[in-house]
Design an enzyme around this catalytic site. Structure first.
Site, short mmCIF file in Angstrom:
data_model
loop_
_atom_site.label_atom_id
_atom_site.label_comp_id
_atom_site.label_asym_id
_atom_site.label_seq_id
_atom_site.Cartn_x
_atom_site.Cartn_y
_atom_site.Cartn_z
N ASP A 67 0.82 -1.21 0.00
CA ASP A 67 0.00 0.00 0.00
C ASP A 67 0.85 1.27 0.00
O ASP A 67 0.38 2.34 -0.38
CB ASP A 67 -1.00 0.01 1.16
CG ASP A 67 -0.35 -0.12 2.53
OD1 ASP A 67 0.54 -0.97 2.68
OD2 ASP A 67 -0.75 0.63 3.45
N HIS A 156 7.74 -2.40 13.21
CA HIS A 156 6.60 -2.84 12.40
C HIS A 156 6.70 -4.34 12.13
O HIS A 156 6.24 -4.84 11.11
CB HIS A 156 6.58 -2.05 11.09
CG HIS A 156 5.29 -2.15 10.31
ND1 HIS A 156 4.05 -2.09 10.90
CD2 HIS A 156 5.06 -2.27 8.97
CE1 HIS A 156 3.11 -2.18 9.97
NE2 HIS A 156 3.70 -2.30 8.79
N ASP A 179 4.99 3.13 8.84
CA ASP A 179 4.15 2.23 9.63
C ASP A 179 4.97 1.70 10.81
O ASP A 179 6.08 1.18 10.63
CB ASP A 179 3.69 1.05 8.78
CG ASP A 179 2.52 1.41 7.88
OD1 ASP A 179 2.15 2.59 7.83
OD2 ASP A 179 1.99 0.50 7.21
#
Length: 286
Positions: A67, A156, A179
């Site tokens: 993403d 992460h 992230d």
């Protein structure tokens, strides 16, 4: 008036939500622009902001989740179509993310060849991949006349490596988390920053929906509020919002949980194209 600004080019997650492009953050100082990650729709968001892809002077990638990367080829190829023939500098942690960047144009060879023969333009050069070993403590990984960029490894797991970036300019300091769970590494990187753009996950709400695995490796909003307060961040901007807010009440819940964690600075729940001048009031593009 500062000339360093931060714009959210995408505040979404892997699940498509109307009005929220894939993850991405634009840092600008004067005519210089850096893009952090390039999720779905990044090129369109840049166009809406009046920027062409050749205007991007640096692309910084945080990790190899799709993403955050599906718009990278679009950025590089559109840069070429728009007349940007020099290679785009791409910062990436060594490992899967750097490998992705090196292989970026492999799947587009036939398209590139027919466009090159048809138009007579030179073939695009692949990205200039500036790979670095992810540092355990904040360390400078790139410098120019406009910005000094530092990086640090973030938490992460099981996605490794993943990094956050800090842009220090003469008119402000901006940190983009990528992230991560709330962690001491980002806290160290963000200490005293004018703007911290940080992913945000309403952990309790996500777990109630049976998605514990998502909450386990993203940043809980309450913990994030406490961390941002300790770091002395001037403005906290929430992005990569999970679960995606669909109403004003949903957005208010993110802010409420961050405040419950103890953050007392300026707080903004991100929307696409939100622009934050470092040290100045936020501006929402229409």
């Amino acid at each position: 008036m500062t000339d360093t600004t931060v714009t959210l080019t995408g505040t979404g997650t892997p699940l498509p939500v109307p009005g929220r492009a894939g993850p991405g953050t634009l840092v600008r100082r004067g005519d210089w622009a850096a893009q952090v990650d390039a999720g779905r729709g990044t090129v369109l968001r840049l166009a809406e902001l009046g920027l062409g892809c050749p205007d991007i002077g640096l692309l910084a990638l945080t990790h190899h989740h799709s993403d955050h990367l599906v718009g990278v080829a679009d950025l590089v190829l559109t840069r070429w179509v728009q007349g940007g023939f020099d290679p785009l500098p791409v910062l990436a942690p060594e490992g899967p993310t750097a490998r992705f960047a090196r292989r970026l144009l492999d799947g587009w060879a036939d398209d590139i060849e027919i466009r090159r023969r048809h138009t007579g333009r030179p073939a695009p050069q692949g990205p200039d991949v500036l790979a670095f070993d992810p540092p355990a403590a904040p360390a400078v990984v790139w410098r120019s006349a406009d910005a000094e960029v530092s990086a640090v490894s973030v938490r992460h797991e099981p996605v490794e490596p993943a990094v956050a970036y800090r842009f220090d300019t003469p008119s402000g300091a901006v940190v983009v988390s990528g992230d991560t769970r709330v962690c001491a590494e980002v806290e160290a990187l963000a200490r005293g920053a004018d703007v911290l753009v940080h992913e945000a996950c309403r952990g309790a709400a996500v777990r109630e929906r049976g998605k514990r695995f998502i909450a386990d490796y993203h940043a809980d909003t309450v913990e994030l509020g406490a961390m941002a307060e300790r770091a002395g961040v001037g403005t906290l901007v929430l992005t990569h919002l999970e679960p995606a807010p669909r109403t004003d009440e949903d957005a208010a819940a993110f802010a409420s949980e961050v405040r419950r964690g103890g953050y007392t600075g300026r707080l903004l729940v991100g929307e696409d194209r939100l622009t934050v001048p470092a040290g100045e009031p936020a501006v929402q593009h229409g």
